[in-house]
Write an enzyme that holds these catalytic residues in place. Sequence first.
Site, PDB file in Angstrom:
ATOM      1  N   ALA A  67      40.783  42.675  32.563  1.00  0.00           N
ATOM      2  CA  ALA A  67      40.522  41.856  33.742  1.00  0.00           C
ATOM      3  C   ALA A  67      39.016  41.849  33.969  1.00  0.00           C
ATOM      4  O   ALA A  67      38.302  42.719  33.465  1.00  0.00           O
ATOM      5  CB  ALA A  67      41.227  42.468  34.944  1.00  0.00           C
ATOM      6  N   GLY A 106      43.948  44.374  30.717  1.00  0.00           N
ATOM      7  CA  GLY A 106      44.672  43.106  30.851  1.00  0.00           C
ATOM      8  C   GLY A 106      44.743  42.339  29.542  1.00  0.00           C
ATOM      9  O   GLY A 106      45.669  41.562  29.323  1.00  0.00           O
ATOM     10  N   GLU A 109      47.627  43.677  27.848  1.00  0.00           N
ATOM     11  CA  GLU A 109      48.813  43.209  28.591  1.00  0.00           C
ATOM     12  C   GLU A 109      49.159  41.764  28.209  1.00  0.00           C
ATOM     13  O   GLU A 109      50.330  41.410  28.098  1.00  0.00           O
ATOM     14  CB  GLU A 109      48.564  43.365  30.092  1.00  0.00           C
ATOM     15  CG  GLU A 109      48.530  44.828  30.535  1.00  0.00           C
ATOM     16  CD  GLU A 109      48.162  45.010  31.987  1.00  0.00           C
ATOM     17  OE1 GLU A 109      48.930  45.684  32.708  1.00  0.00           O
ATOM     18  OE2 GLU A 109      47.114  44.474  32.406  1.00  0.00           O
ATOM     19  N   GLU A 129      42.195  51.449  31.976  1.00  0.00           N
ATOM     20  CA  GLU A 129      42.081  51.303  33.433  1.00  0.00           C
ATOM     21  C   GLU A 129      41.870  52.656  34.129  1.00  0.00           C
ATOM     22  O   GLU A 129      41.101  52.761  35.083  1.00  0.00           O
ATOM     23  CB  GLU A 129      43.355  50.653  33.998  1.00  0.00           C
ATOM     24  CG  GLU A 129      43.508  49.175  33.701  1.00  0.00           C
ATOM     25  CD  GLU A 129      44.184  48.893  32.367  1.00  0.00           C
ATOM     26  OE1 GLU A 129      44.643  47.760  32.163  1.00  0.00           O
ATOM     27  OE2 GLU A 129      44.225  49.799  31.504  1.00  0.00           O
TER      28      GLU A 129
END
Length: 697
Positions: A67, A106, A109, A129
């Site tokens: 992200a 992300g 992901e 993270e």
Amino acid sequence: MSQVSEQTVHVERHGAVLVAVIDNPPVNALSHSVRAGLLDAVERFERDDASKAMVILCAGRTFIAGADIREFNKPPQEPRLGTLIDRLDACAKPIVAAIHGTALGGGLEVGLACSYRVALDSARFGLPEVKLGLLPGSGGTVRLPRLIGVEHALTMISEGGQIGSQEAREKGLVDTVISGDLKAEAIAFARKVIAEGARVRRTSDLPVPPFDAGLLATKRTELAKRYKGRQAPQIAVDLIEKMASTPFREAAQEEYRVCRELIGSNQSKALRHLFAAEREAAKIDGVPADVKPRDVNKVAVVGPGVMGRGIAICLLNAGLPTTLIGRTEESLAKAIAAIRKTYEGNVKRGTLTPDEVESRMSRLSTTTGYDDLRDIDLVIEAVTEDLEVKKAVFAKLDAALNERVIIATNTSFLDIEALADSVSNPENVAGMHFFNPANIMKLLENVRSSRTAPDVLATITSLGKRIGKVPVMVGRSEGFVANRMLSKRSREAQFLLEDGATPQQVDKVLSGFGFPIGPFALADLAGMDVMAAARAARFARMTPREQQCDIVDKLAAAGRLGQKSGAGYYLYGDDRKPQPDPAVNELLAQHRQARGFSHRDVTDQEILERCLYAMINEAAKILEEGAAARPGDIDVIWTNGFGWPPHLGGPMFHADQIGLPRIKEALDRYSALVGEEYFKPAGLIERLAAEDRGFYG
Ligand code: T1G
């Protein structure tokens, strides 16, 4: 060829395969524009009957690195990552993630929500993270365990480490590893999927593989020990426990809720601050980004002692042919044996293979002379901390080296200018201050003199990164930044003993705050003889009270050298655990009496404030003098070199959390109690406190 989101995502048609290319330098972070562009691409793919499969690919040096960290301080914008992930998961046609560089957070992901993952053999995978005080929020904790098993997933999520593509394939995370042209091979793979019926595979449909329930408790204990005071690693175990016992959707919602909550946490703000500060610290104040570092292909280290050996190991680990210079063959033989012993330890721990040891040792050469240094690009001097001894070495180097060779000194407090004076090219002189053990400690305090050339500064910074260090550039001041601040904490710790505190009380407060070890246990580790020698070297520049506060000398004189003699501030049995020693309380009582101090009860709060605020006040002076370019540099130094708990952001970040007006008030209070010369607030703190501002604006 058509554009879906003009900025960062474009779509290409390759027959029945649609390729969505993300191009958002430098690391293809999942910014709002990328999320919107990718969602557009998926919707177009779904509507387009001619397209039977889609490939998601990134331009530039890496797949999606997560992200966009910079968006965390802003309100979330739709489409959220979760929306995109759900759309990828729900797609009725197969999507292939084609991965190179790193697929992180992300980014992984996104890959996990695709039907297939193909990767270049150099690719790496991780959910880092937790290193930012966060946890995956878009499926990482619910999909990864289903694919690679609970144990491996728990390790990756709770520790944030990376795995390579071979290991990823062995664990079932990746379907195939590619060594050629990723795009072409990914399209070929997608065509094979189409030919085999274009089957969609949803990780979300997979069952949770069985696992040993005891694993969770074991992991909690292990994580509590390794990541003292950190909340995210523990919550990672909670989320995995939830994932294993809850339907997929529900567990995914809980994961997202927790991630949002952690984004607002102080620990994550502190760790995100450090992430940015470490990258800022690599930008050298006053040196334009386009200044090219000099080539460094061969290096030399002068001084085969403990520091010289550790530094040589860093250079050998980075693949650099390294010449170790010593005065005697015997000292060099000892150094070679010690370096090999360190590597054999790596082999025992499985972090190196015997072949890798031999290849590194083959890059090591030794000499007792300075004649054969013709093709050396950079020398690091690591001889004893004596100005005249170092000047003599510099003079020999000056005579032996060509005018382009960089001469860096590992001194921890001597004056770089004086060393630069002793050579004919002072612009090539700088400090590269490593921390003991040099092959382990991440911090590298690079020191600029007033004459160090910009490309020399750029070179020692890029070399620092190359050998796996966190390089921070500092200016000229006694003890530079790290030791200068540490000396204030050490001073206060000593004064607190005179006021009535005990070594164990002070150590308990500081390790309770989060430091890995307290100042007195640390002194016992270093050795009272070493502490006494450092004290003697600084004696002339001490205040009268510091000179009279000779507890270290008394302990050394009593043969209490610390762990090495079985007694120092503490007693040590076979388990080497520090035990309070009544004899030390007696020694302190006699010291107080001799110095006219009456014992008083000292609170833990006073201990913490005096030790930390003395450092923070000194840091403000360091910023005022320009010996550090940014407060962030000081935070990076303390969290990488002196055990300041990263989840508390560093001394400057922490000071802002407390508020400079409160710190100034306390400094004034301790000025009255201990003395103005020790606690008079720095001008910078006076000013910022008056404006109710922090070090970070
Ligand atoms: N967002 C925004 N900027 C980023 C970024 C990111 N994720 N990662 C790197 N940058 C910037 C960085 O600040 C620097 O900028 C430049 O890219 C180069 O970085 C929902 C919540 C990818 C291994 O934690 O580990 O996904 O200084 O100098 O050494 O579950 O960057 O040039 O202006 O570090 O080659 C999870 C963080 C996010 C990965 C490359 N992802 N990045 O290392 O270059 S949370 C991460 C890295 C998340 C989801 C959750 C490294 C790297 P500038 P660099 P590098």
